[in-house]
Design a protein around this motif. Structure first.
Motif, PDB file in Angstrom:
ATOM      1  N   MET A 196      26.861  47.089  41.798  1.00 32.90           N
ATOM      2  CA  MET A 196      27.382  47.954  42.849  1.00 32.90           C
ATOM      3  C   MET A 196      28.898  48.109  42.654  1.00 32.90           C
ATOM      4  O   MET A 196      29.585  47.126  42.410  1.00 32.90           O
ATOM      5  N   SER A 197      29.393  49.355  42.786  1.00 28.72           N
ATOM      6  CA  SER A 197      30.803  49.554  42.454  1.00 28.72           C
ATOM      7  C   SER A 197      31.765  48.908  43.461  1.00 28.72           C
ATOM      8  O   SER A 197      32.920  48.653  43.110  1.00 28.72           O
ATOM      9  N   VAL A 198      31.292  48.606  44.688  1.00 32.87           N
ATOM     10  CA  VAL A 198      32.203  47.935  45.630  1.00 32.87           C
ATOM     11  C   VAL A 198      32.680  46.588  45.076  1.00 32.87           C
ATOM     12  O   VAL A 198      33.788  46.147  45.359  1.00 32.87           O
ATOM     13  N   TYR A 199      31.857  45.963  44.233  1.00 31.11           N
ATOM     14  CA  TYR A 199      32.230  44.650  43.689  1.00 31.11           C
ATOM     15  C   TYR A 199      33.491  44.743  42.820  1.00 31.11           C
ATOM     16  O   TYR A 199      34.254  43.799  42.713  1.00 31.11           O
ATOM     17  N   LYS A 200      33.682  45.907  42.195  1.00 31.91           N
ATOM     18  CA  LYS A 200      34.845  46.074  41.305  1.00 31.91           C
ATOM     19  C   LYS A 200      36.158  46.035  42.073  1.00 31.91           C
ATOM     20  O   LYS A 200      37.208  45.785  41.502  1.00 31.91           O
ATOM     21  N   VAL A 201      36.099  46.335  43.363  1.00 30.60           N
ATOM     22  CA  VAL A 201      37.315  46.225  44.180  1.00 30.60           C
ATOM     23  C   VAL A 201      37.334  44.858  44.873  1.00 30.60           C
ATOM     24  O   VAL A 201      38.364  44.191  44.925  1.00 30.60           O
ATOM     25  N   ARG A 202      36.164  44.426  45.361  1.00 26.46           N
ATOM     26  CA  ARG A 202      36.125  43.101  46.014  1.00 26.46           C
ATOM     27  C   ARG A 202      36.597  41.998  45.056  1.00 26.46           C
ATOM     28  O   ARG A 202      37.318  41.094  45.470  1.00 26.46           O
ATOM     29  N   GLN A 203      36.158  42.080  43.801  1.00 24.13           N
ATOM     30  CA  GLN A 203      36.409  40.959  42.877  1.00 24.13           C
ATOM     31  C   GLN A 203      37.896  40.647  42.671  1.00 24.13           C
ATOM     32  O   GLN A 203      38.318  39.516  42.905  1.00 24.13           O
ATOM     33  N   PRO A 204      38.731  41.621  42.261  1.00 24.83           N
ATOM     34  CA  PRO A 204      40.141  41.269  42.068  1.00 24.83           C
ATOM     35  C   PRO A 204      40.885  40.962  43.366  1.00 24.83           C
ATOM     36  O   PRO A 204      41.785  40.128  43.392  1.00 24.83           O
ATOM     37  N   VAL A 205      40.502  41.640  44.457  1.00 26.16           N
ATOM     38  CA  VAL A 205      41.278  41.502  45.694  1.00 26.16           C
ATOM     39  C   VAL A 205      40.866  40.271  46.500  1.00 26.16           C
ATOM     40  O   VAL A 205      41.721  39.556  47.029  1.00 26.16           O
ATOM     41  N   LEU A 206      39.563  40.017  46.563  1.00 25.45           N
ATOM     42  CA  LEU A 206      39.079  38.953  47.460  1.00 25.45           C
ATOM     43  C   LEU A 206      38.555  37.724  46.727  1.00 25.45           C
ATOM     44  O   LEU A 206      38.428  36.652  47.309  1.00 25.45           O
ATOM     45  N   ARG A 207      38.209  37.874  45.440  1.00 25.18           N
ATOM     46  CA  ARG A 207      37.580  36.757  44.718  1.00 25.18           C
ATOM     47  C   ARG A 207      38.269  36.507  43.382  1.00 25.18           C
ATOM     48  O   ARG A 207      37.613  36.126  42.421  1.00 25.18           O
ATOM     49  N   GLY A 208      39.581  36.792  43.319  1.00 24.98           N
ATOM     50  CA  GLY A 208      40.344  36.716  42.070  1.00 24.98           C
ATOM     51  C   GLY A 208      39.876  35.605  41.123  1.00 24.98           C
ATOM     52  O   GLY A 208      39.890  34.441  41.488  1.00 24.98           O
ATOM     53  N   GLY A 209      39.473  35.981  39.906  1.00 20.73           N
ATOM     54  CA  GLY A 209      39.098  34.990  38.895  1.00 20.73           C
ATOM     55  C   GLY A 209      37.678  34.489  38.993  1.00 20.73           C
ATOM     56  O   GLY A 209      37.184  33.830  38.077  1.00 20.73           O
ATOM     57  N   LYS A 210      37.003  34.813  40.058  1.00 18.37           N
ATOM     58  CA  LYS A 210      35.630  34.309  40.212  1.00 18.37           C
ATOM     59  C   LYS A 210      34.617  35.348  39.709  1.00 18.37           C
ATOM     60  O   LYS A 210      34.913  36.540  39.665  1.00 18.37           O
ATOM     61  N   PRO A 211      33.427  34.889  39.310  1.00 19.51           N
ATOM     62  CA  PRO A 211      32.433  35.818  38.764  1.00 19.51           C
ATOM     63  C   PRO A 211      31.961  36.856  39.785  1.00 19.51           C
ATOM     64  O   PRO A 211      32.088  36.647  40.997  1.00 19.51           O
ATOM     65  N   ILE A 212      31.411  37.939  39.256  1.00 18.48           N
ATOM     66  CA  ILE A 212      30.990  39.068  40.093  1.00 18.48           C
ATOM     67  C   ILE A 212      29.961  38.631  41.144  1.00 18.48           C
ATOM     68  O   ILE A 212      29.936  39.165  42.248  1.00 18.48           O
ATOM     69  N   GLU A 213      29.161  37.622  40.807  1.00 16.45           N
ATOM     70  CA  GLU A 213      28.131  37.143  41.758  1.00 16.45           C
ATOM     71  C   GLU A 213      28.772  36.667  43.070  1.00 16.45           C
ATOM     72  O   GLU A 213      28.148  36.718  44.130  1.00 16.45           O
ATOM     73  N   SER A 214      30.015  36.173  42.979  1.00 15.38           N
ATOM     74  CA  SER A 214      30.675  35.660  44.182  1.00 15.38           C
ATOM     75  C   SER A 214      31.055  36.801  45.136  1.00 15.38           C
ATOM     76  O   SER A 214      31.474  36.560  46.265  1.00 15.38           O
TER      77      SER A 214
END
Ligand SMILES: CC(C)(COP(=O)(O)OP(=O)(O)OC[C@H]1O[C@@H](n2cnc3c(N)ncnc32)[C@H](O)[C@@H]1OP(=O)(O)O)[C@@H](O)C(=O)NCCC(=O)NCCS
Length: 137
Positions: free
Chosen positions: A1-19
């Motif tokens: 899901m493309s929302v993950y591409k924004v969530r990942q750097p902003v909210l889960r920096g460095g953690k895998p996409i599953e997070s």
């Protein structure tokens, strides 16, 4: 899901996409709102039909994953996105939106009319959070 591409750097920096995956992301009742700039998704927020035991309303939604890419922050996009989501939910007769806000975002939500519910609490590895709510109807 493309929302993950924004969530990942902003909210889960460095953690895998599953997070970045939230329970309920794929539900029919869930609404994902995004902002595109020149065709690129730069901001996301998700509204999930969830009840909070300290919030009294028949129909309530939880705001989660509010994230604006760093270089696009403080330009008003978060406010626009939130207002848009609130309007959509108002049309669906939602009584209250609530969220568990990070301390850094507290003023942002206060300016948007959200108030604190109860005491702050800690989420491991992320920090202090405040439950906040806004009445829509
Ligand atoms: C919190 C967040 C979603 C807010 O989105 P945003 O697009 O930066 O928010 P806005 O630009 O609408 O408003 C933020 C601030 O910018 C100011 N602002 C609004 N429009 C502006 C503009 N055109 N120019 C400069 N500043 C502006 C607002 O007054 C507000 O000021 P404040 O910090 O004193 O409250 C975003 O900063 C973010 O993703 N932060 C990191 C992740 C995070 O903490 N998410 C929340 C989890 S609960």
């Amino acid at each position: 899901m493309s929302v993950y591409k924004v969530r990942q750097p902003v909210l889960r920096g460095g953690k895998p996409i599953e997070s970045c995956v939230f329970e309920g992301d794929d539900l029919e009742t869930t609404i994902h709102v995004g902002v595109f700039v020149a065709g690129e998704l730069v901001a996301v927020s998700s509204f999930l039909k969830n009840k909070h035991d300290k919030v009294l309303s028949e129909c309530q939604y939880q705001l989660r994953g509010m994230a604006v890419l760093e270089s696009f922050q403080n330009k008003g996009l978060g406010s626009i996105m939130l207002n848009y989501g609130e309007q959509l939910l108002k049309n669906k007769l939602t009584g209250v939106i609530w969220c568990n806000a990070r301390e850094v975002a507290l003023n942002f939500y206060k300016k948007q009319g959200y108030t604190i519910v109860g005491e702050p609490f800690n989420i491991k590895n992320i920090g202090l959070h405040y439950t906040m709510k806004k009445k829509l109807t």
